[in-house]
Motif scaffolding. Structure first.
Motif, short mmCIF file in Angstrom:
data_model
loop_
_atom_site.label_atom_id
_atom_site.label_comp_id
_atom_site.label_asym_id
_atom_site.label_seq_id
_atom_site.Cartn_x
_atom_site.Cartn_y
_atom_site.Cartn_z
N VAL A 147 -16.63 -8.65 36.54
CA VAL A 147 -16.55 -9.52 35.36
C VAL A 147 -15.15 -9.49 34.76
O VAL A 147 -14.59 -10.54 34.41
CB VAL A 147 -17.60 -9.09 34.31
N PHE A 148 -14.55 -8.32 34.64
CA PHE A 148 -13.20 -8.24 34.08
C PHE A 148 -12.19 -8.91 35.00
O PHE A 148 -11.17 -9.44 34.53
CB PHE A 148 -12.82 -6.78 33.83
N GLY A 149 -12.44 -8.91 36.30
CA GLY A 149 -11.58 -9.66 37.21
C GLY A 149 -11.67 -11.16 36.95
O GLY A 149 -10.66 -11.86 36.99
N LYS A 188 -7.12 -16.52 32.84
CA LYS A 188 -5.84 -16.60 32.13
C LYS A 188 -6.01 -16.84 30.63
O LYS A 188 -5.10 -17.33 29.96
CB LYS A 188 -4.95 -17.69 32.73
N ILE A 189 -7.18 -16.53 30.12
CA ILE A 189 -7.43 -16.60 28.67
C ILE A 189 -7.15 -15.23 28.09
O ILE A 189 -7.60 -14.23 28.64
CB ILE A 189 -8.87 -17.04 28.39
N PRO A 190 -6.38 -15.14 27.00
CA PRO A 190 -6.05 -13.83 26.42
C PRO A 190 -7.29 -12.99 26.16
O PRO A 190 -8.29 -13.48 25.64
CB PRO A 190 -5.33 -14.20 25.10
N ILE A 244 -23.23 -7.46 26.64
CA ILE A 244 -21.79 -7.75 26.56
C ILE A 244 -21.34 -8.52 27.79
O ILE A 244 -20.59 -9.50 27.69
CB ILE A 244 -21.00 -6.44 26.40
N LEU A 245 -21.77 -8.09 28.96
CA LEU A 245 -21.38 -8.77 30.20
C LEU A 245 -21.91 -10.20 30.22
O LEU A 245 -21.20 -11.13 30.65
CB LEU A 245 -21.91 -8.00 31.41
N LEU A 246 -23.13 -10.41 29.75
CA LEU A 246 -23.71 -11.76 29.71
C LEU A 246 -22.93 -12.67 28.77
O LEU A 246 -22.66 -13.83 29.10
CB LEU A 246 -25.18 -11.68 29.29
N VAL A 247 -22.56 -12.16 27.60
CA VAL A 247 -21.82 -12.97 26.63
C VAL A 247 -20.44 -13.32 27.16
O VAL A 247 -19.97 -14.45 27.02
CB VAL A 247 -21.71 -12.22 25.28
N LEU A 248 -19.78 -12.37 27.80
CA LEU A 248 -18.44 -12.63 28.35
C LEU A 248 -18.50 -13.70 29.43
O LEU A 248 -17.65 -14.61 29.47
CB LEU A 248 -17.85 -11.33 28.91
#
Length: 267
Positions: A52-54, A60-62, A117-121
């Protein structure tokens, strides 16, 4: 307040996700988020978190933008964690009066909070990298088979996108009303919690009035463009899958298969 809500907002960057077909993003993110329901072990959570962090880096969004988007759900995250910690039975590691904290409760609390958190991201990636009209067009194409059963696919897609887009608009209007009250010497931010909650009640009336006005103006705009029911309308920009769409789709499928293997293998 409106700056902390990611749903319904779009940010223009030159990333691979902005160039993807909206259907690819909707389907890929949907099956990836479904696979999160199978996460159980620390290994699976670590692998999925890195994935997910990848995705966040490739958009490219801050990164602070995503952190701001988590602020509105802090209460939900806190409630979920406390609920699991206090009500999960197991090995008691701390006790006070009638309150028992168990090791299993801590594990479940962390697991559920991190999954949310992962779902929202991931959900925020869809709206941040897809324009509302493109999202509506993608939904319409995906739901097109339902039109054979007389389902108003065009109207449903437009309704969903308008609802998503109205979220930041309503919050911007709420910010404007709060600033107007602050200019008159009534600052509800520094009030105690109970009084602050009661102070929001008078704000609901002008907020509801302005929201209805915006909805009515939007209705007139749609009628002025002779949108009608939307059935049979043509599009200026036709959706077409590119090579990158197939590559991303295959990566999403392979990721889901990997999560299933990890779950079945008990890793």
């Amino acid at each position: 307040m409106s700056d902390t809500i990611l749903i319904g907002q779009y940010m223009e960057t030159n990333s691979v996700f902005h160039r993807l077909d909206p259907r690819t993003k909707i389907l890929s993110l949907f099956i990836i988020m479904l696979s999160f329901l199978m996460l159980k072990t620390a290994t699976s959570f670590t692998i999925v978190s890195l994935f997910v962090f990848g995705i966040l880096m490739l958009s490219k969004i801050p990164f602070p933008v995503f952190m701001k988007g988590l602020k509105p759900i802090l209460f939900i995250l806190t409630f979920t964690f406390v609920y699991n910690v206090l009500l999960t039975k197991g090995n008691v590691i701390w006790s006070w009066s009638f309150i028992d904290v168990t090791a299993e409760g801590l594990q479940n609390g962390v697991r559920f909070v991190w999954r949310i958190i992962l779902l929202v991201l991931l959900a925020s990636i869809l709206t941040l990298t897809t324009k509302p009209l493109e999202l509506a067009s993608g939904l319409e194409k995906l739901l097109a088979p339902l039109s054979k059963f007389h389902v108003p696919v065009e109207q449903f897609s437009l309704m969903i996108v308008i609802a998503i887009r109205f979220i930041p608009t309503i919050l911007q209007e709420l910010d404007r009303i709060i600033l107007a009250q602050k200019a008159r010497g009534h600052d509800i931010v520094h009030l105690p919690l109970v009084k602050r909650m009661l102070a929001y009640i008078p704000i609901l009336i002008p907020l509801l009035f302005t929201t209805i006005q915006r909805a009515e103006q939007l209705t007139y705009a749609i009628d002025a463009r002779a949108y009608g029911k939307g059935k049979g309308r043509t599009a200026y920009k036709l959706l077409q899958f590119q090579q990158i769409d197939y590559v991303v789709g295959m990566i999403a499928v392979l990721f889901v298969i990997t999560v299933i293997i990890i779950r079945l293998g008990g890793l």
